[in-house]
Design a protein around this motif. Structure first.
Motif, PDB file in Angstrom:
ATOM      1  N   LEU A  90     -38.711  77.605  35.920  1.00  0.00           N
ATOM      2  CA  LEU A  90     -40.063  77.883  36.981  1.00  0.00           C
ATOM      3  C   LEU A  90     -40.464  76.443  37.662  1.00  0.00           C
ATOM      4  CD1 LEU A  90     -41.308  79.277  33.454  1.00  0.00           C
ATOM      5  CD2 LEU A  90     -41.205  80.757  35.584  1.00  0.00           C
ATOM      6  N   ARG A  91     -40.340  76.467  38.926  1.00  0.00           N
ATOM      7  CA  ARG A  91     -40.577  75.402  39.701  1.00  0.00           C
ATOM      8  C   ARG A  91     -42.190  75.182  39.913  1.00  0.00           C
ATOM      9  NH1 ARG A  91     -36.439  73.172  43.978  1.00  0.00           N
ATOM     10  NH2 ARG A  91     -34.768  72.480  42.625  1.00  0.00           N
ATOM     11  N   ASN A  92     -42.952  74.859  38.743  1.00  0.00           N
ATOM     12  CA  ASN A  92     -44.314  74.795  38.658  1.00  0.00           C
ATOM     13  C   ASN A  92     -44.897  73.653  39.696  1.00  0.00           C
ATOM     14  OD1 ASN A  92     -44.170  76.522  36.666  1.00  0.00           O
ATOM     15  ND2 ASN A  92     -44.660  75.140  35.041  1.00  0.00           N
ATOM     16  N   GLY A  93     -46.121  74.181  40.241  1.00  0.00           N
ATOM     17  CA  GLY A  93     -46.669  72.923  41.264  1.00  0.00           C
ATOM     18  C   GLY A  93     -47.252  71.869  40.197  1.00  0.00           C
ATOM     19  N   PHE A  94     -47.880  70.796  41.003  1.00  0.00           N
ATOM     20  CA  PHE A  94     -48.233  69.475  40.062  1.00  0.00           C
ATOM     21  C   PHE A  94     -49.394  69.948  39.426  1.00  0.00           C
ATOM     22  CE2 PHE A  94     -46.729  65.082  40.223  1.00  0.00           C
ATOM     23  CZ  PHE A  94     -47.987  64.662  39.506  1.00  0.00           C
ATOM     24  N   TYR A  95     -49.573  69.653  38.227  1.00  0.00           N
ATOM     25  CA  TYR A  95     -50.587  70.095  37.504  1.00  0.00           C
ATOM     26  C   TYR A  95     -51.850  69.287  37.885  1.00  0.00           C
ATOM     27  CZ  TYR A  95     -47.128  71.422  33.853  1.00  0.00           C
ATOM     28  OH  TYR A  95     -46.089  72.262  33.370  1.00  0.00           O
ATOM     29  N   ALA A  96     -52.924  70.065  38.076  1.00  0.00           N
ATOM     30  CA  ALA A  96     -54.108  69.927  38.736  1.00  0.00           C
ATOM     31  C   ALA A  96     -54.859  68.784  37.529  1.00  0.00           C
ATOM     32  CB  ALA A  96     -54.996  70.885  38.891  1.00  0.00           C
ATOM     33  N   VAL A 139     -51.081  67.045  47.736  1.00  0.00           N
ATOM     34  CA  VAL A 139     -50.364  67.559  46.464  1.00  0.00           C
ATOM     35  C   VAL A 139     -51.013  69.089  46.264  1.00  0.00           C
ATOM     36  CG1 VAL A 139     -50.371  67.536  44.008  1.00  0.00           C
ATOM     37  CG2 VAL A 139     -50.233  65.362  45.455  1.00  0.00           C
ATOM     38  N   SER A 140     -50.193  69.917  46.238  1.00  0.00           N
ATOM     39  CA  SER A 140     -50.586  71.510  45.771  1.00  0.00           C
ATOM     40  C   SER A 140     -51.082  71.429  44.466  1.00  0.00           C
ATOM     41  CB  SER A 140     -49.760  72.590  46.239  1.00  0.00           C
ATOM     42  OG  SER A 140     -48.231  72.154  45.921  1.00  0.00           O
ATOM     43  N   TRP A 141     -52.190  71.097  43.850  1.00  0.00           N
ATOM     44  CA  TRP A 141     -52.837  70.946  42.699  1.00  0.00           C
ATOM     45  C   TRP A 141     -52.762  72.401  42.193  1.00  0.00           C
ATOM     46  CZ3 TRP A 141     -52.275  66.003  41.160  1.00  0.00           C
ATOM     47  CH2 TRP A 141     -52.652  65.129  42.063  1.00  0.00           C
ATOM     48  N   THR A 142     -52.077  72.501  41.212  1.00  0.00           N
ATOM     49  CA  THR A 142     -52.071  73.792  40.588  1.00  0.00           C
ATOM     50  C   THR A 142     -52.564  73.920  38.754  1.00  0.00           C
ATOM     51  OG1 THR A 142     -50.039  74.093  41.542  1.00  0.00           O
ATOM     52  CG2 THR A 142     -50.331  75.559  40.019  1.00  0.00           C
ATOM     53  N   ALA A 143     -53.170  74.788  38.482  1.00  0.00           N
ATOM     54  CA  ALA A 143     -53.912  75.020  37.349  1.00  0.00           C
ATOM     55  C   ALA A 143     -53.047  75.480  36.187  1.00  0.00           C
ATOM     56  CB  ALA A 143     -55.049  75.917  37.336  1.00  0.00           C
ATOM     57  N   GLY A 170     -50.648  75.838  43.760  1.00  0.00           N
ATOM     58  CA  GLY A 170     -52.042  76.188  43.994  1.00  0.00           C
ATOM     59  C   GLY A 170     -52.173  76.538  45.541  1.00  0.00           C
ATOM     60  N   PRO A 171     -53.275  77.066  45.774  1.00  0.00           N
ATOM     61  CA  PRO A 171     -53.471  77.485  47.124  1.00  0.00           C
ATOM     62  C   PRO A 171     -53.752  76.672  48.528  1.00  0.00           C
ATOM     63  CG  PRO A 171     -55.660  77.514  46.027  1.00  0.00           C
ATOM     64  CD  PRO A 171     -54.594  77.060  45.270  1.00  0.00           C
ATOM     65  N   ALA A 196     -58.352  77.378  42.652  1.00  0.00           N
ATOM     66  CA  ALA A 196     -58.461  76.131  43.626  1.00  0.00           C
ATOM     67  C   ALA A 196     -58.809  75.007  42.971  1.00  0.00           C
ATOM     68  CB  ALA A 196     -59.273  76.252  44.796  1.00  0.00           C
ATOM     69  N   ILE A 197     -58.533  73.649  43.519  1.00  0.00           N
ATOM     70  CA  ILE A 197     -59.055  72.480  42.731  1.00  0.00           C
ATOM     71  C   ILE A 197     -60.588  72.457  42.570  1.00  0.00           C
ATOM     72  CG2 ILE A 197     -58.688  71.129  45.008  1.00  0.00           C
ATOM     73  CD1 ILE A 197     -57.589  69.846  41.304  1.00  0.00           C
ATOM     74  N   ARG A 198     -61.108  72.977  43.587  1.00  0.00           N
ATOM     75  CA  ARG A 198     -62.443  72.838  43.676  1.00  0.00           C
ATOM     76  C   ARG A 198     -63.000  73.478  42.552  1.00  0.00           C
ATOM     77  NH1 ARG A 198     -66.239  71.560  47.700  1.00  0.00           N
ATOM     78  NH2 ARG A 198     -68.244  72.230  47.016  1.00  0.00           N
TER      79      ARG A 198
END
Length: 282
Positions: free
Chosen positions: A133-139, A163-167, A194-195, A271-273
């Motif tokens: 699972l190539r996870n995005g960078f943890y937010a 960075v595509s911060w991901t939850a 993340g988006p 989203a990071i917001r």
């Protein structure tokens, strides 16, 4: 039985909770260093056993009767992950899943990335079906920077890149999907991100907007940042390890925004917001 390692951590716990909504508790097991921390899962009927990547004998017991094993990645070292893969295959698991990273790359300056790449190679050589699972960078990293900056009014760090911060919550949910629906994700996945890709200046601007407090992004030279970390008591080796994250991000290693996570979730990823709003304004 589906076995999850590291089930008392943020990601592993989330995966177990999503699986409990899909499957009977008796079909779920966890391998944890401290079973007392998973007592609430045991109370729900989840099989809880002690297992440690540094203790192959304990893993043999913890992974007994596994049909699938999720290896939640740990430190920037492929050897413990290799031990876990070997234990899973020895236990008869038909499929091994691993939480890799979108930036998995043997040449990356950020040490966890070569480790992920090496573990992906070990999965290929394991002889069983696998999913990396190539996870995005943890937010959570961006949230930590923003939280610290809120106190001082400045977000001080080396030059970075988008960075595509991901939850964690999104990644836990999609991992449960991969475990519960065999064949849904095979081999090495596309980036599960993340988006949008934002740098720390963007994060500071969003935090300022949400809180009404001005936060200024201050970029400092690499060596100056490392010296400042050391002056605050961080070992130099650890500071330079962290510096690798910035070096990799400004090379664009974490900038890709892919559609796969949203498609698997059936909705737009968090989203990071939204994460900053939940963290900074409560």
């Amino acid at each position: 039985m589906i076995i999850i390692t590291g089930a008392t951590g943020q990601l592993g716990r989330g995966v177990v909770e999503h699986l409990l909504a899909r499957l009977p508790a008796r079909q779920i097991g966890v391998s944890v260093r401290d079973p007392l921390k998973a007592q609430d899962l045991a109370d729900l009927g989840v099989r809880v056993r002690q297992g440690d990547f540094d203790d192959p004998a304990s893993l043999a017991y913890a992974l007994e009767d596994a049909s699938q094993v999720l290896i939640v990645s740990g430190p920037a070292d492929a050897r413990p992950h290799r031990t876990a893969i070997e234990a899973a295959t020895a236990a008869g698991a038909e499929r091994v899943l691993y939480t890799s990273h979108m930036g998995a790359n043997p040449a990356s300056p950020f040490l966890p990335m070569p480790s992920h790449a090496e573990t992906e190679q070990d999965l290929r050589a394991s002889g069983v079906a696998f999913t990396a699972l190539r996870n995005g960078f943890y937010a959570t990293t961006a949230l930590q920077f923003a939280g610290q900056a809120l106190e001082s009014g400045t977000l001080v760090a080396p030059e970075d890149g988008p960075v595509s911060w991901t939850a964690h919550a999104d990644l836990a949910e999609v991992t449960a999907v991969a475990l519960a629906e065999k064949g849904r994700l095979d081999g090495i996945t596309p980036p599960l991100t993340g988006p949008e890709a934002l740098d720390l200046a963007d994060v500071a601007a969003i935090a300022s907007d949400l809180t009404g407090r001005e936060i200024t992004r201050v970029t400092v030279p690499d060596d100056e940042w490392v010296a400042g970390m050391v002056a605050r008591g961080v070992p130099e080796q650890q500071a330079r390890f962290l510096l690798g994250m910035f070096e990799a991000s400004r090379k664009g290693e974490f900038a890709e925004v892919g559609p796969a996570l949203g498609e698997l979730l059936g909705r737009k990823p968090i989203a990071i917001r939204e994460l900053l709003a939940a963290t900074l304004t409560n």
